[in-house]
Design an enzyme around this catalytic site. Structure first.
Site, PDB file in Angstrom:
ATOM      1  N   GLU A 103      38.711 -12.190  54.035  1.00 44.38           N
ATOM      2  CA  GLU A 103      39.256 -10.849  53.827  1.00 44.38           C
ATOM      3  C   GLU A 103      38.471  -9.813  54.618  1.00 44.38           C
ATOM      4  O   GLU A 103      37.252  -9.915  54.752  1.00 44.38           O
ATOM      5  CB  GLU A 103      39.185 -10.477  52.335  1.00 44.38           C
ATOM      6  CG  GLU A 103      40.149 -11.262  51.487  1.00 44.38           C
ATOM      7  CD  GLU A 103      40.112 -10.865  50.017  1.00 44.38           C
ATOM      8  OE1 GLU A 103      40.925 -11.402  49.258  1.00 44.38           O
ATOM      9  OE2 GLU A 103      39.279 -10.028  49.621  1.00 44.38           O
ATOM     10  N   CYS A 162      35.286  -3.086  57.069  1.00 46.61           N
ATOM     11  CA  CYS A 162      34.307  -3.834  56.295  1.00 46.61           C
ATOM     12  C   CYS A 162      34.550  -5.306  56.607  1.00 46.61           C
ATOM     13  O   CYS A 162      35.613  -5.840  56.294  1.00 46.61           O
ATOM     14  CB  CYS A 162      34.534  -3.520  54.813  1.00 46.61           C
ATOM     15  SG  CYS A 162      33.511  -4.450  53.687  1.00 46.61           S
ATOM     16  N   CYS A 180      29.433 -16.969  49.571  1.00 49.75           N
ATOM     17  CA  CYS A 180      28.094 -16.378  49.622  1.00 49.75           C
ATOM     18  C   CYS A 180      27.159 -17.178  48.739  1.00 49.75           C
ATOM     19  O   CYS A 180      27.557 -17.655  47.676  1.00 49.75           O
ATOM     20  CB  CYS A 180      28.157 -14.926  49.131  1.00 49.75           C
ATOM     21  SG  CYS A 180      26.598 -14.036  49.321  1.00 49.75           S
ATOM     22  N   CYS A 207      24.756 -12.904  43.226  1.00 53.82           N
ATOM     23  CA  CYS A 207      24.624 -11.650  42.468  1.00 53.82           C
ATOM     24  C   CYS A 207      25.629 -11.657  41.312  1.00 53.82           C
ATOM     25  O   CYS A 207      26.815 -11.960  41.501  1.00 53.82           O
ATOM     26  CB  CYS A 207      24.869 -10.444  43.364  1.00 53.82           C
ATOM     27  SG  CYS A 207      23.697 -10.341  44.723  1.00 53.82           S
ATOM     28  N   CYS A 215      29.001  -9.545  41.417  1.00 55.90           N
ATOM     29  CA  CYS A 215      29.815  -9.565  42.637  1.00 55.90           C
ATOM     30  C   CYS A 215      30.899 -10.637  42.556  1.00 55.90           C
ATOM     31  O   CYS A 215      30.633 -11.773  42.157  1.00 55.90           O
ATOM     32  CB  CYS A 215      28.924  -9.832  43.843  1.00 55.90           C
ATOM     33  SG  CYS A 215      29.828  -9.859  45.395  1.00 55.90           S
ATOM     34  N   CYS A 251      34.126  -2.075  46.659  1.00 50.91           N
ATOM     35  CA  CYS A 251      32.846  -2.786  46.754  1.00 50.91           C
ATOM     36  C   CYS A 251      32.785  -3.990  45.821  1.00 50.91           C
ATOM     37  O   CYS A 251      32.998  -3.853  44.626  1.00 50.91           O
ATOM     38  CB  CYS A 251      31.698  -1.880  46.363  1.00 50.91           C
ATOM     39  SG  CYS A 251      31.606  -0.410  47.336  1.00 50.91           S
TER      40      CYS A 251
END
Ligand code: SAH
Length: 345
Positions: free
Chosen positions: A93, A106, A113, A117, A120, A334
Site C-alpha cells: 500500500e 507515504c 514489518c 510495535c 501498529c 498513520c
C-alpha cells in the site's frame, strides 16, 4: 528472472550495459526514458537500436505495478493497493496526501514489518522481505502516472522499518535525488525509524540530508518498551545518544513522533519527562492522535489532553505540533496500513 532496471542508479546501469557489450553512455539515455519520458516499455526507447531494445527486454523488466485497488478519502487522500508483479502476488500500500505545499507520498519499504510495535496495524503481517529500490521508486511513478500530479515530498512511513532495509532505501533515495532521475531533493524526503540505533549512527556518518523522524512515543523506558519491543534492544538513553550524534554530524533537526494514547503516555508527567529528555536538542515533536487498531488496546487521547500536552511542550521550549489526520476514513492514516486486511476484502 529478469532484473528490475529501476534498481540501478546511472553508474550501476553503466556497468550493466558494459556487461552486455554496450556503450556506457546508453545508461543516461535509458535513465531519461525511464524517469523523464516515463516509458512503459523498452520498445518506446526509440533512440536505442532495435538490437539493444531487444537485449534489454530479454534481460530486464521495468518493474511496473498493477493497481489492485484505489480508495479516495473525503479529504482527497488516496490509498493505492499495488500488486508489485514479481513471482509471488505481493501486495503493498502507498498513500498520496495533498498539503498546501504540495503532494506527499507515504511509501512502503518492506513486505510487512519485524518491529512489532503494539499499536501498529502492520504488526502481525507475516514478514515477506524487503522491497527493492525499484519497488520503492515505482510507488511514486505509478501514482504520478495515475493522477497526473507531481509529487514533491516523500515520507518513508508506510509499512516496514526503512532502516531495516537500509541499502535498498538508500539506493532508492539516490535515484530519487538524481537530477536525471526523479530530481526530488533530500530535504523533501523523510525517513521514519522506530529507533534502530546502529543505523542512525550510519546515517549520521554519511551526512544524510534527508529528514530523520524518530518514533519515540514515550518518555520513559517502561512505557516505551510496553509499546515498542525495539526499546528492549535500544533503550531511550542509547537512542538519545544516537540522535544527538546525528544532530551534531548533520546539523539537522530531528523530528520526534509521539502517538498519544489515552492514559498511557499522555499525562503531564509524560510531557515533563519528554521536556527533560529533549531539552536543548535541535528537534521538533510531532504529536499524533493514536489511531485505534482492531487488535490494539490503545485509544486516542482526548482533544483536551492532546492540546494540554502540546502546550506544555511549547511552553517549555520544545516545538511541538499536532499532526493533522488524513485519510482515516479509508484506513490510510498513520499506522493503519495493513496489506492483509485488503487481501481479505
Ligand atoms: N517503521 C517506521 C516507519 C513506519 S510507521 C517507524 O516506526 O517509524 C510511521 C509512523 O506511524 C511511526 O511514527 C509509527 O510509530 C506511527 N504509527 C504506527 N501505528 C500508529 C497508530 N496506530 N497511530 C498513530 N501512529 C502510528
Amino acid at each position: 528472472m529478469k532484473k528490475n532496471i529501476k534498481n540501478f542508479d546511472i553508474d550501476d546501469l553503466k556497468e550493466e550495459l558494459k556487461a552486455l557489450g554496450e556503450k556506457p553512455f546508453r545508461a543516461e539515455q535509458i535513465f531519461k526514458w525511464i524517469y523523464q519520458d516515463r516509458a512503459n516499455s523498452f520498445d518506446e526507447m526509440t533512440n536505442l537500436s532495435l538490437d539493444l531494445r531487444k537485449k534489454l527486454d530479454e534481460n530486464y523488466s521495468l518493474g511496473l505495478f498493477n493497481i489492485e485497488k484505489k480508495l479516495v478519502s473525503v479529504d482527497g487522500t488516496r490509498k493505492y493497493l499495488f500488486d508489485v508483479q514479481d513471482e509471488d502476488k505481493n501486495l503493498i500500500e502507498s498513500v498520496l496526501m495533498e498539503y498546501h505545499h504540495g503532494y506527499t507520498i507515504c511509501v512502503t519499504s518492506q513486505f510487512g514489518c519485524k518491529m512489532g510495535c503494539k499499536f501498529c496495524a502492520s504488526t502481525g503481517i507475516p514478514f515477506g522481505g524487503n522491497l527493492s529500490p525499484g519497488q520503492i521508486i515505482e510507488q511514486i511513478l505509478e501514482i504520478e502516472k495515475d493522477t497526473g500530479v507531481k509529487i514533491s515530498n516523500i515520507v518513508f512511513m508506510g509499512v516496514g522499518e526503512p532502516l531495516d532495509n537500509f541499502d535498498n532505501v538508500l539506493k532508492a533515495i539516490e535515484i530519487i535525488n538524481n537530477p536525471k532521475g526523479l530530481n526530488i531533493g533530500a530535504r523533501h524526503i523523510s525517513i521514519s525509524t522506530s529507533g534502530l540505533v546502529p543505523k542512525i549512527y550510519e546515517l549520521a556518518d554519511r551526512k544524510m540530508q534527508c529528514t530523520l523522524s524518530v518514533s519515540l512515543h514515550a518518555s520513559n523506558n517502561n512505557t516505551r518498551s510496553s509499546m515498542m519491543p525495539v526499546n528492549n534492544a535500544y533503550p531511550i538513553e542509547e537512542l538519545m545518544k544516537a540522535c544527538k550524534y546525528y544532530i551534531e554530524k548533520t546539523n539537522k533537526r530531528i523530528s520526534f513522533e509521539y502517538a498519544l494514547a489515552k492514559d498511557n503516555n499522555d499525562n503531564l508527567e509524560d510531557a515533563k519527562d519528554l521536556v527533560k529528555l529533549l531539552q536543548g536538542m535541535l528537534c521538533h515533536v510531532n504529536l499524533i492522535p493514536i489511531n485505534k487498531i482492531d487488535s490494539g488496546k490503545y485509544t486516542k487521547s482526548t482533544n483536551e489532553s492532546i492540546i494540554k500536552f502540546r502546550d506544555y511542550l511549547n511552553n517549555h521550549g520544545i516545538v511541538a505540533t499536532i499532526r493533522r489526520e488524513l485519510g482515516s476514513d479509508i484506513a490510510a492514516a498513520c499506522g493503519q496500513l495493513r496489506k492483509q486486511n485488503i487481501n481479505k476484502e
